[in-house]
Design a protein around this motif. Structure first.
Motif, PDB file in Angstrom:
ATOM      1  N   GLY A  35       0.787  -1.170  -0.069  1.00 38.99           N
ATOM      2  CA  GLY A  35      -0.055   0.053   0.097  1.00 38.99           C
ATOM      3  C   GLY A  35       0.864   1.349   0.072  1.00 38.99           C
ATOM      4  N   GLY A  36       0.025   2.529   0.320  1.00 39.69           N
ATOM      5  CA  GLY A  36       1.012   3.751   0.072  1.00 39.69           C
ATOM      6  C   GLY A  36       1.501   4.156   1.091  1.00 39.69           C
ATOM      7  N   ASP A  37       0.869   3.733   2.448  1.00 35.03           N
ATOM      8  CA  ASP A  37       1.563   4.176   3.657  1.00 35.03           C
ATOM      9  C   ASP A  37       1.438   3.280   4.830  1.00 35.03           C
ATOM     10  OD1 ASP A  37      -1.222   4.241   4.333  1.00 35.03           O
ATOM     11  OD2 ASP A  37      -1.067   6.515   4.737  1.00 35.03           O
ATOM     12  N   ILE A  38       2.019   3.387   6.050  1.00 33.83           N
ATOM     13  CA  ILE A  38       1.755   2.382   6.948  1.00 33.83           C
ATOM     14  C   ILE A  38       1.840   3.188   8.451  1.00 33.83           C
ATOM     15  CG2 ILE A  38       4.291   2.334   7.479  1.00 33.83           C
ATOM     16  CD1 ILE A  38       4.050  -0.865   7.893  1.00 33.83           C
ATOM     17  N   ALA A  39       0.933   2.572   9.044  1.00 33.38           N
ATOM     18  CA  ALA A  39       0.611   3.211  10.611  1.00 33.38           C
ATOM     19  C   ALA A  39       1.782   2.854  11.568  1.00 33.38           C
ATOM     20  CB  ALA A  39      -0.481   2.772  11.240  1.00 33.38           C
ATOM     21  N   VAL A  40       1.832   3.672  12.555  1.00 33.11           N
ATOM     22  CA  VAL A  40       3.177   3.532  13.434  1.00 33.11           C
ATOM     23  C   VAL A  40       3.157   1.902  13.901  1.00 33.11           C
ATOM     24  CG1 VAL A  40       4.252   4.028  15.532  1.00 33.11           C
ATOM     25  CG2 VAL A  40       3.633   5.933  13.893  1.00 33.11           C
ATOM     26  N   PRO A  41       1.767   1.520  14.472  1.00 29.75           N
ATOM     27  CA  PRO A  41       1.933   0.255  15.043  1.00 29.75           C
ATOM     28  C   PRO A  41       2.195  -1.156  14.017  1.00 29.75           C
ATOM     29  CG  PRO A  41       0.068   1.333  15.805  1.00 29.75           C
ATOM     30  CD  PRO A  41       0.801   2.145  14.712  1.00 29.75           C
ATOM     31  N   ALA A  42       1.900  -0.755  12.744  1.00 28.36           N
ATOM     32  CA  ALA A  42       2.148  -1.765  11.924  1.00 28.36           C
ATOM     33  C   ALA A  42       3.749  -1.803  11.562  1.00 28.36           C
ATOM     34  CB  ALA A  42       1.239  -1.821  10.344  1.00 28.36           C
ATOM     35  N   ALA A  43       4.213  -0.667  11.506  1.00 28.97           N
ATOM     36  CA  ALA A  43       5.591  -0.561  11.235  1.00 28.97           C
ATOM     37  C   ALA A  43       6.316  -1.331  12.506  1.00 28.97           C
ATOM     38  CB  ALA A  43       6.028   1.116  11.158  1.00 28.97           C
ATOM     39  N   ALA A  44       5.876  -0.690  13.502  1.00 30.08           N
ATOM     40  CA  ALA A  44       6.665  -1.350  14.740  1.00 30.08           C
ATOM     41  C   ALA A  44       6.582  -2.919  14.494  1.00 30.08           C
ATOM     42  CB  ALA A  44       5.958  -1.138  15.966  1.00 30.08           C
ATOM     43  N   SER A  45       5.478  -3.481  14.127  1.00 26.59           N
ATOM     44  CA  SER A  45       5.474  -5.030  13.965  1.00 26.59           C
ATOM     45  C   SER A  45       6.434  -5.447  12.871  1.00 26.59           C
ATOM     46  CB  SER A  45       4.048  -5.402  13.752  1.00 26.59           C
ATOM     47  OG  SER A  45       3.225  -5.362  14.731  1.00 26.59           O
ATOM     48  N   LEU A  46       6.423  -4.666  11.842  1.00 27.45           N
ATOM     49  CA  LEU A  46       7.271  -4.957  10.696  1.00 27.45           C
ATOM     50  C   LEU A  46       8.941  -5.023  11.234  1.00 27.45           C
ATOM     51  CD1 LEU A  46       7.461  -5.446   7.444  1.00 27.45           C
ATOM     52  CD2 LEU A  46       7.780  -2.882   7.438  1.00 27.45           C
ATOM     53  N   LEU A  47       9.133  -3.736  12.035  1.00 27.86           N
ATOM     54  CA  LEU A  47      10.727  -3.596  12.444  1.00 27.86           C
ATOM     55  C   LEU A  47      10.940  -4.177  13.580  1.00 27.86           C
ATOM     56  CD1 LEU A  47      10.550   0.196  11.634  1.00 27.86           C
ATOM     57  CD2 LEU A  47      11.463  -1.511  10.119  1.00 27.86           C
ATOM     58  N   ALA A  48      10.009  -5.080  14.194  1.00 26.01           N
ATOM     59  CA  ALA A  48      10.590  -5.618  15.323  1.00 26.01           C
ATOM     60  C   ALA A  48      10.753  -4.693  16.647  1.00 26.01           C
ATOM     61  CB  ALA A  48      11.343  -6.808  15.248  1.00 26.01           C
ATOM     62  N   LEU A  49      10.278  -3.496  16.570  1.00 27.96           N
ATOM     63  CA  LEU A  49      10.571  -2.568  17.584  1.00 27.96           C
ATOM     64  C   LEU A  49       9.260  -2.272  18.455  1.00 27.96           C
ATOM     65  CD1 LEU A  49      12.715  -0.126  15.448  1.00 27.96           C
ATOM     66  CD2 LEU A  49      13.540  -1.785  17.197  1.00 27.96           C
ATOM     67  N   ASP A  50       9.374  -1.485  19.461  1.00 32.94           N
ATOM     68  CA  ASP A  50       8.215  -1.102  20.343  1.00 32.94           C
ATOM     69  C   ASP A  50       7.479   0.387  19.530  1.00 32.94           C
ATOM     70  OD1 ASP A  50       9.096   1.505  21.424  1.00 32.94           O
ATOM     71  OD2 ASP A  50      10.588   0.033  22.625  1.00 32.94           O
ATOM     72  N   VAL A  51       6.546   0.604  19.919  1.00 31.00           N
ATOM     73  CA  VAL A  51       6.033   1.716  18.976  1.00 31.00           C
ATOM     74  C   VAL A  51       6.467   2.985  19.310  1.00 31.00           C
ATOM     75  CG1 VAL A  51       3.572   3.225  18.819  1.00 31.00           C
ATOM     76  CG2 VAL A  51       3.525   0.458  19.125  1.00 31.00           C
ATOM     77  N   GLY A  52       6.948   3.290  20.550  1.00 34.06           N
ATOM     78  CA  GLY A  52       7.709   4.549  20.857  1.00 34.06           C
ATOM     79  C   GLY A  52       8.971   4.539  20.056  1.00 34.06           C
ATOM     80  N   ARG A  53       9.773   3.562  19.835  1.00 30.68           N
ATOM     81  CA  ARG A  53      11.042   3.777  19.067  1.00 30.68           C
ATOM     82  C   ARG A  53      10.430   3.872  17.659  1.00 30.68           C
ATOM     83  NH1 ARG A  53      15.283  -0.617  20.549  1.00 30.68           N
ATOM     84  NH2 ARG A  53      16.919   0.853  19.354  1.00 30.68           N
ATOM     85  N   THR A  54       9.897   2.896  17.053  1.00 33.69           N
ATOM     86  CA  THR A  54       9.251   3.197  15.658  1.00 33.69           C
ATOM     87  C   THR A  54       8.837   4.483  15.330  1.00 33.69           C
ATOM     88  OG1 THR A  54       8.884   0.796  15.722  1.00 33.69           O
ATOM     89  CG2 THR A  54       7.869   2.118  14.121  1.00 33.69           C
ATOM     90  N   ALA A  55       7.837   5.113  16.297  1.00 31.44           N
ATOM     91  CA  ALA A  55       7.362   6.533  15.919  1.00 31.44           C
ATOM     92  C   ALA A  55       8.634   7.328  15.844  1.00 31.44           C
ATOM     93  CB  ALA A  55       6.554   6.875  17.001  1.00 31.44           C
ATOM     94  N   THR A  56       9.567   7.452  16.731  1.00 32.39           N
ATOM     95  CA  THR A  56      10.793   8.130  16.795  1.00 32.39           C
ATOM     96  C   THR A  56      11.568   7.781  15.436  1.00 32.39           C
ATOM     97  OG1 THR A  56      10.824   8.192  19.192  1.00 32.39           O
ATOM     98  CG2 THR A  56      12.997   8.976  18.201  1.00 32.39           C
ATOM     99  N   LEU A  57      11.843   6.744  15.271  1.00 36.37           N
ATOM    100  CA  LEU A  57      12.592   6.295  13.866  1.00 36.37           C
ATOM    101  C   LEU A  57      11.823   6.968  12.596  1.00 36.37           C
ATOM    102  CD1 LEU A  57      15.155   4.786  12.873  1.00 36.37           C
ATOM    103  CD2 LEU A  57      13.592   2.693  12.587  1.00 36.37           C
ATOM    104  N   LEU A  58      10.696   6.696  12.705  1.00 34.42           N
ATOM    105  CA  LEU A  58       9.969   7.373  11.218  1.00 34.42           C
ATOM    106  C   LEU A  58      10.044   8.812  11.606  1.00 34.42           C
ATOM    107  CD1 LEU A  58       6.877   4.932  11.688  1.00 34.42           C
ATOM    108  CD2 LEU A  58       8.615   4.816   9.737  1.00 34.42           C
ATOM    109  N   ASP A  59       9.983   9.421  12.453  1.00 34.52           N
ATOM    110  CA  ASP A  59      10.278  10.989  12.559  1.00 34.52           C
ATOM    111  C   ASP A  59      11.671  11.113  11.857  1.00 34.52           C
ATOM    112  OD1 ASP A  59       7.765  11.604  13.420  1.00 34.52           O
ATOM    113  OD2 ASP A  59       8.327  11.499  15.606  1.00 34.52           O
TER     114      ASP A  59
END
Length: 106
Positions: A35-59
């Motif tokens: 798809g075109g984009d990904i939500a932070v919780p889905a990205a966290a699952s994909l990256l095997a990181l917690d949601v907070g670290r994933t949001a910071t990494l995406l930022d």
């Protein structure tokens, strides 16, 4: 405190500096999202990181010009941004984590 911390040692993203293998690995895995984009919780699952670290990494990816925010809590890789294939990156395991995430949140 010595005051000589590097960008790779900044709190929740320790080890995810722009030149690190982990940074490039995470960016590579984002390309696996359908798809075109990904939500932070889905990205966290994909990256095997917690949601907070994933949001910071995406930022950080947004700040570095690699991703863009499409809506609050949703990101996509900027069109035309190349990525390098990362050897041994575990694409299969990442895909399984993402599918599991979607199955459990549907």
């Amino acid at each position: 405190m010595s005051g000589d911390a590097t960008p790779a040692d900044d709190g929740p993203l320790s080890g995810y500096g722009p030149t690190s293998h982990a940074y490039h690995h995470a960016f590579h895995l984002l390309h696996l999202a359908p798809g075109g984009d990904i939500a932070v919780p889905a990205a966290a699952s994909l990256l095997a990181l917690d949601v907070g670290r994933t949001a910071t990494l995406l930022d950080r990816f947004v700040a570095d010009g690699l991703c863009e925010r499409t809506a609050p809590g949703r990101f996509r890789v900027r069109p035309g941004v190349p990525h390098r294939q990362v050897a041994g990156c575990g694409d299969g395991a990442a895909r399984r984590r993402l599918v599991d995430h979607h199955l459990h949140t549907a």
